[in-house]
Design a protein around this motif. Sequence first.
Motif, PDB file in Angstrom:
ATOM      1  N   ALA A  54      58.802 -50.378  23.183  1.00 12.64           N
ATOM      2  CA  ALA A  54      59.632 -49.348  22.541  1.00 12.64           C
ATOM      3  C   ALA A  54      59.543 -49.423  21.018  1.00 12.64           C
ATOM      4  O   ALA A  54      59.443 -48.382  20.351  1.00 12.64           O
ATOM      5  N   VAL A  55      59.557 -50.626  20.448  1.00  9.12           N
ATOM      6  CA  VAL A  55      59.477 -50.723  18.984  1.00  9.12           C
ATOM      7  C   VAL A  55      58.072 -50.400  18.484  1.00  9.12           C
ATOM      8  O   VAL A  55      57.908 -49.891  17.382  1.00  9.12           O
ATOM      9  N   MET A  56      57.039 -50.664  19.316  1.00  3.49           N
ATOM     10  CA  MET A  56      55.674 -50.277  18.925  1.00  3.49           C
ATOM     11  C   MET A  56      55.533 -48.759  18.895  1.00  3.49           C
ATOM     12  O   MET A  56      54.958 -48.195  17.948  1.00  3.49           O
ATOM     13  N   VAL A  57      56.078 -48.080  19.901  1.00  5.78           N
ATOM     14  CA  VAL A  57      56.042 -46.615  19.935  1.00  5.78           C
ATOM     15  C   VAL A  57      56.810 -46.045  18.746  1.00  5.78           C
ATOM     16  O   VAL A  57      56.360 -45.101  18.093  1.00  5.78           O
ATOM     17  N   LYS A  58      57.959 -46.633  18.447  1.00  9.05           N
ATOM     18  CA  LYS A  58      58.767 -46.184  17.305  1.00  9.05           C
ATOM     19  C   LYS A  58      57.991 -46.333  15.990  1.00  9.05           C
ATOM     20  O   LYS A  58      58.026 -45.450  15.134  1.00  9.05           O
ATOM     21  N   GLU A  59      57.269 -47.439  15.821  1.00  9.53           N
ATOM     22  CA  GLU A  59      56.479 -47.673  14.612  1.00  9.53           C
ATOM     23  C   GLU A  59      55.359 -46.637  14.477  1.00  9.53           C
ATOM     24  O   GLU A  59      55.168 -46.047  13.416  1.00  9.53           O
ATOM     25  N   LEU A  60      54.632 -46.387  15.553  1.00  9.35           N
ATOM     26  CA  LEU A  60      53.548 -45.404  15.499  1.00  9.35           C
ATOM     27  C   LEU A  60      54.080 -43.996  15.256  1.00  9.35           C
ATOM     28  O   LEU A  60      53.476 -43.219  14.521  1.00  9.35           O
ATOM     29  N   LYS A  61      55.227 -43.666  15.846  1.00 12.70           N
ATOM     30  CA  LYS A  61      55.839 -42.349  15.611  1.00 12.70           C
ATOM     31  C   LYS A  61      56.262 -42.201  14.163  1.00 12.70           C
ATOM     32  O   LYS A  61      56.056 -41.157  13.538  1.00 12.70           O
ATOM     33  N   SER A  62      56.837 -43.246  13.605  1.00 14.65           N
ATOM     34  CA  SER A  62      57.262 -43.216  12.209  1.00 14.65           C
ATOM     35  C   SER A  62      56.066 -43.013  11.277  1.00 14.65           C
ATOM     36  O   SER A  62      56.116 -42.213  10.346  1.00 14.65           O
ATOM     37  N   LEU A  63      54.981 -43.735  11.530  1.00 12.01           N
ATOM     38  CA  LEU A  63      53.772 -43.569  10.713  1.00 12.01           C
ATOM     39  C   LEU A  63      53.194 -42.163  10.867  1.00 12.01           C
ATOM     40  O   LEU A  63      52.752 -41.556   9.894  1.00 12.01           O
ATOM     41  N   SER A  64      53.221 -41.644  12.081  1.00 10.45           N
ATOM     42  CA  SER A  64      52.707 -40.302  12.346  1.00 10.45           C
ATOM     43  C   SER A  64      53.571 -39.241  11.659  1.00 10.45           C
ATOM     44  O   SER A  64      53.055 -38.310  11.046  1.00 10.45           O
ATOM     45  N   ASP A  65      54.892 -39.397  11.755  1.00  6.11           N
ATOM     46  CA  ASP A  65      55.811 -38.437  11.134  1.00  6.11           C
ATOM     47  C   ASP A  65      55.652 -38.382   9.615  1.00  6.11           C
ATOM     48  O   ASP A  65      55.834 -37.337   9.000  1.00  6.11           O
ATOM     49  N   LEU A  66      55.294 -39.513   9.003  1.00  6.37           N
ATOM     50  CA  LEU A  66      55.095 -39.559   7.552  1.00  6.37           C
ATOM     51  C   LEU A  66      53.706 -39.088   7.136  1.00  6.37           C
ATOM     52  O   LEU A  66      53.397 -39.003   5.951  1.00  6.37           O
ATOM     53  N   GLY A  67      52.862 -38.793   8.104  1.00  9.36           N
ATOM     54  CA  GLY A  67      51.523 -38.303   7.797  1.00  9.36           C
ATOM     55  C   GLY A  67      50.550 -39.384   7.381  1.00  9.36           C
ATOM     56  O   GLY A  67      49.477 -39.088   6.857  1.00  9.36           O
ATOM     57  N   SER A  68      50.893 -40.641   7.624  1.00 10.84           N
ATOM     58  CA  SER A  68      50.003 -41.724   7.218  1.00 10.84           C
ATOM     59  C   SER A  68      49.180 -42.264   8.382  1.00 10.84           C
ATOM     60  O   SER A  68      48.398 -43.189   8.218  1.00 10.84           O
TER      61      SER A  68
END
Length: 141
Positions: free
Chosen positions: A36-50
Amino acid sequence: VHPYAFSAKVQTHLSDNPTYKDIVRLPDEERKLWDAVMVKELKSLSDLGSFKMVSRPRGANILMSTWAFKKKRYPDGALKKFKARFCVRGDQQIDGLDVFETFSPVVAWITVMLLLILSMVLKLETQQVDYTNAFCQAPLD
């Protein structure tokens, strides 16, 4: 300022910094928490466009990546949260091909300690902030 003001340490546990190999061997219940925290990290990076998934360009220098995991704890040792950071191996970049300029905002710990000591002596209020993906830049419109 008392000499022991900065000497407090939180008790560390051996399993607080697992590797990805350690996590895949865990029982399903705990592994799902890490997932769950790995998915959250990848989503956060994706949402920021990085971060975005792309097909591999021909002849591209593909940088390896890794995960950094940490169990965060309260001062009494109780588990606070699971933390996962997706890291790209920047040491594999080729200057002029992958990167053209670098900037690394860092601060010496003595500077941080001096500011904290000054805030205590001057009786100033301080606050702590935890920025998720602090070095990511949101895309410009």
